[in-house]
Design a protein around this motif. Structure first.
Motif, short mmCIF file in Angstrom:
data_model
loop_
_atom_site.label_atom_id
_atom_site.label_comp_id
_atom_site.label_asym_id
_atom_site.label_seq_id
_atom_site.Cartn_x
_atom_site.Cartn_y
_atom_site.Cartn_z
N LEU A 242 -13.31 43.25 7.00
CA LEU A 242 -13.32 43.86 5.61
C LEU A 242 -12.39 43.06 4.79
CD1 LEU A 242 -13.69 47.49 6.68
CD2 LEU A 242 -15.37 45.96 6.38
N MET A 243 -12.77 42.70 3.52
CA MET A 243 -11.72 42.01 2.59
C MET A 243 -11.99 42.72 1.23
SD MET A 243 -13.11 38.13 2.55
CE MET A 243 -11.99 37.64 1.40
N ASP A 244 -10.81 42.32 0.26
CA ASP A 244 -11.13 42.61 -0.98
C ASP A 244 -9.79 42.31 -1.78
OD1 ASP A 244 -12.13 43.80 -3.44
OD2 ASP A 244 -11.89 45.72 -2.80
N LYS A 245 -10.03 42.10 -2.92
CA LYS A 245 -9.08 41.44 -3.87
C LYS A 245 -8.32 42.57 -4.64
CE LYS A 245 -10.21 37.02 -3.84
NZ LYS A 245 -9.30 35.88 -3.26
N VAL A 246 -7.01 42.31 -4.66
CA VAL A 246 -6.13 43.38 -5.24
C VAL A 246 -5.16 42.68 -6.09
CG1 VAL A 246 -4.58 45.18 -4.75
CG2 VAL A 246 -6.27 44.80 -2.99
N GLU A 247 -5.02 43.38 -7.43
CA GLU A 247 -3.83 43.25 -8.36
C GLU A 247 -2.75 43.93 -8.15
OE1 GLU A 247 -3.12 42.05 -13.19
OE2 GLU A 247 -5.07 42.31 -12.30
N VAL A 248 -1.52 43.56 -8.16
CA VAL A 248 -0.49 44.46 -7.88
C VAL A 248 0.43 44.25 -9.02
CG1 VAL A 248 1.38 45.32 -6.55
CG2 VAL A 248 -0.52 44.33 -5.33
N PRO A 249 0.39 45.00 -9.97
CA PRO A 249 1.70 45.14 -11.21
C PRO A 249 3.08 45.03 -10.76
CG PRO A 249 -0.21 46.64 -11.79
CD PRO A 249 -0.17 46.29 -10.27
N VAL A 250 3.90 44.80 -11.70
CA VAL A 250 5.31 45.05 -11.43
C VAL A 250 5.89 46.33 -11.04
CG1 VAL A 250 7.81 44.49 -12.31
CG2 VAL A 250 5.91 42.75 -12.71
N ALA A 251 6.51 46.63 -10.22
CA ALA A 251 7.06 48.07 -9.98
C ALA A 251 6.08 49.12 -9.92
CB ALA A 251 8.26 48.21 -10.79
N SER A 252 5.13 48.93 -9.29
CA SER A 252 3.89 49.69 -9.11
C SER A 252 3.68 50.23 -7.74
CB SER A 252 2.86 49.23 -9.72
OG SER A 252 2.25 48.12 -8.99
N HIS A 253 2.68 51.14 -7.84
CA HIS A 253 1.98 51.76 -6.30
C HIS A 253 0.69 51.57 -6.46
CE1 HIS A 253 1.67 53.60 -2.58
NE2 HIS A 253 0.57 54.54 -2.94
N VAL A 254 -0.10 50.60 -5.55
CA VAL A 254 -1.35 50.52 -5.78
C VAL A 254 -1.72 50.79 -4.29
CG1 VAL A 254 -3.42 48.81 -5.86
CG2 VAL A 254 -1.30 48.48 -7.46
N THR A 255 -3.10 51.67 -4.25
CA THR A 255 -3.78 51.98 -2.91
C THR A 255 -5.25 51.32 -3.27
OG1 THR A 255 -2.65 54.05 -3.07
CG2 THR A 255 -4.71 54.09 -1.82
N LYS A 256 -5.61 50.82 -1.86
CA LYS A 256 -6.85 50.21 -1.79
C LYS A 256 -7.57 50.78 -0.33
CE LYS A 256 -8.89 47.56 -3.65
NZ LYS A 256 -10.05 47.63 -4.58
N VAL A 257 -8.65 51.07 -0.50
CA VAL A 257 -9.65 51.68 0.51
C VAL A 257 -10.78 50.91 0.92
CG1 VAL A 257 -10.96 53.65 1.24
CG2 VAL A 257 -9.17 54.10 0.00
N LEU A 258 -10.49 50.45 2.38
CA LEU A 258 -11.64 49.49 2.84
C LEU A 258 -12.35 50.27 3.78
CD1 LEU A 258 -9.34 46.39 3.70
CD2 LEU A 258 -10.61 46.66 1.72
N SER A 259 -13.90 50.25 3.42
CA SER A 259 -14.85 50.98 4.30
C SER A 259 -15.98 50.28 4.90
CB SER A 259 -15.47 51.97 3.29
OG SER A 259 -16.54 52.64 3.81
N THR A 260 -16.41 50.40 6.36
CA THR A 260 -17.34 49.55 6.81
C THR A 260 -18.68 50.12 6.08
OG1 THR A 260 -17.73 51.65 8.39
CG2 THR A 260 -16.25 49.86 8.99
N ASP A 261 -18.75 50.95 5.33
CA ASP A 261 -19.92 51.17 4.42
C ASP A 261 -20.29 50.04 3.74
OD1 ASP A 261 -20.84 53.54 5.56
OD2 ASP A 261 -19.83 54.82 3.66
N ASN A 262 -19.41 49.27 3.35
CA ASN A 262 -19.45 48.07 2.38
C ASN A 262 -19.75 46.81 3.12
OD1 ASN A 262 -18.99 49.75 -0.05
ND2 ASN A 262 -16.66 49.67 0.21
N ALA A 263 -19.91 46.91 4.50
CA ALA A 263 -19.83 45.56 5.17
C ALA A 263 -21.28 45.32 5.47
CB ALA A 263 -18.98 45.98 6.46
N ARG A 264 -21.58 44.02 5.72
CA ARG A 264 -22.82 43.61 5.74
C ARG A 264 -22.75 42.80 7.15
NH1 ARG A 264 -24.04 39.37 1.15
NH2 ARG A 264 -21.94 38.71 1.77
#
Length: 297
Positions: A242-264
């Protein structure tokens, strides 16, 4: 020459620093451990390395013995800043039997990596006279830079013919939290998580077992990242990338959820240079990553 060698490391530094501390306590039996620490740190010799490498520098027993002042915070740690403004107070004490006049020189903030400087730290005092056995609070006011990363600088306390050094340090890292979910998994997932920046020069990887609400948090600089979840090492028959792109701003908190539902489903085929098909065997689930740790603490 043939009689001496240069050796570094904590095993070499510890006996020397302990010996200096013993000498200082022998000469000044009323000094507290904090006083001994202050004397050694603010009088250390700058070796020209980053504070993250050398700390305050190389211990100088003679200057530590002859110190005129103590500082309650000989290394100023601002921490990981999420706010744009921060204030700290340090206390300077005169331990001589006569008045001393001191002045402050505050070095610019320096970004570790780019060496870009920022004149964003000030104090409420520039010069003052301290009476014997008296102390004075000095307020430090800092506006943090807009970009992320690691930063440091030096505060100098000047006394007639000598100069004391107080390094300061802070970070502006963000946090990137990853969750991995799969409706076909039975309770737990166990992928390898990988976070890579655009240059692929800074890569962080960890193996982690996820329960229903589990997550794993990386400390990262601001920027654009590709995140991966590779597995699975617990659930039989569940193989995924599973993979995805993520942009992380300065001094921030970012959450990313990866799911096998989106896999091929994908198939890997291999052939020799002559085009002959090769038989592939799944011997073991194993991942080897060549990591280069840079901005990740």
């Amino acid at each position: 020459d043939n009689d001496h060698i240069a050796i570094s490391g904590t095993s070499m530094a510890t006996p020397h620093v302990s010996g200096v501390a013993a000498l200082l306590l022998q000469a000044h039996p009323t000094w507290t451990p904090q006083m001994v620490k202050s004397a050694m740190l603010i009088n250390a010799k700058d070796m020209g390395y980053l504070p993250t490498v050398q700390g305050s520098g190389r211990v100088d027993s003679f200057n530590a013995y002859n110190t005129s002042i103590f500082v309650d915070t000989p290394i100023v740690q601002f921490g990981n800043l999420r706010t744009s403004v921060v204030d700290k107070t340090i206390k300077i004490k005169n331990i001589e039997t006569y008045p001393i006049t001191l002045s402050l020189t505050i070095g610019d903030i320096i970004h570790i990596g780019t060496n870009q400087t920022y004149p964003l730290i000030t104090s409420n005092l520039s010069s003052f006279t301290l009476q014997p056995d008296k102390e004075i609070p000095v307020n430090l006011h800092m506006v943090s830079p807009n970009n992320g990363g690691e930063f440091y600088g030096i505060i100098y306390i000047n006394e007639s013919t000598r100069r004391y050094r107080i390094p300061y340090y802070f970070t502006r890292f963000s946090t990137l939290t990853l969750r991995v979910i799969s409706p076909v998994a039975n309770g737990y997932l166990a992928p390898v998580l990988v976070v890579a920046d655009e240059s692929l020069q800074n890569v962080d990887a960890v193996g982690f077992v996820f329960g229903e609400n589990d997550k794993y948090t990386f400390s990262v600089d601001s920027g654009n990242y590709t995140v991966y979840a590779l597995g699975d090492f617990v659930t039989p028959g569940l193989n995924y990338v599973l993979m995805d792109k993520v942009e992380v701003p300065v001094a921030s908190h970012v959450t990313k959820v990866l799911s096998t539902d989106n896999a091929r489903t994908f198939t890997i085929r291999a052939s020799s240079k002559s085009g002959e098909p090769l038989i592939m065997y799944n011997l073991n689930k194993f991942l080897l990553i060549n990591t280069s740790y840079g901005t990740f603490p």
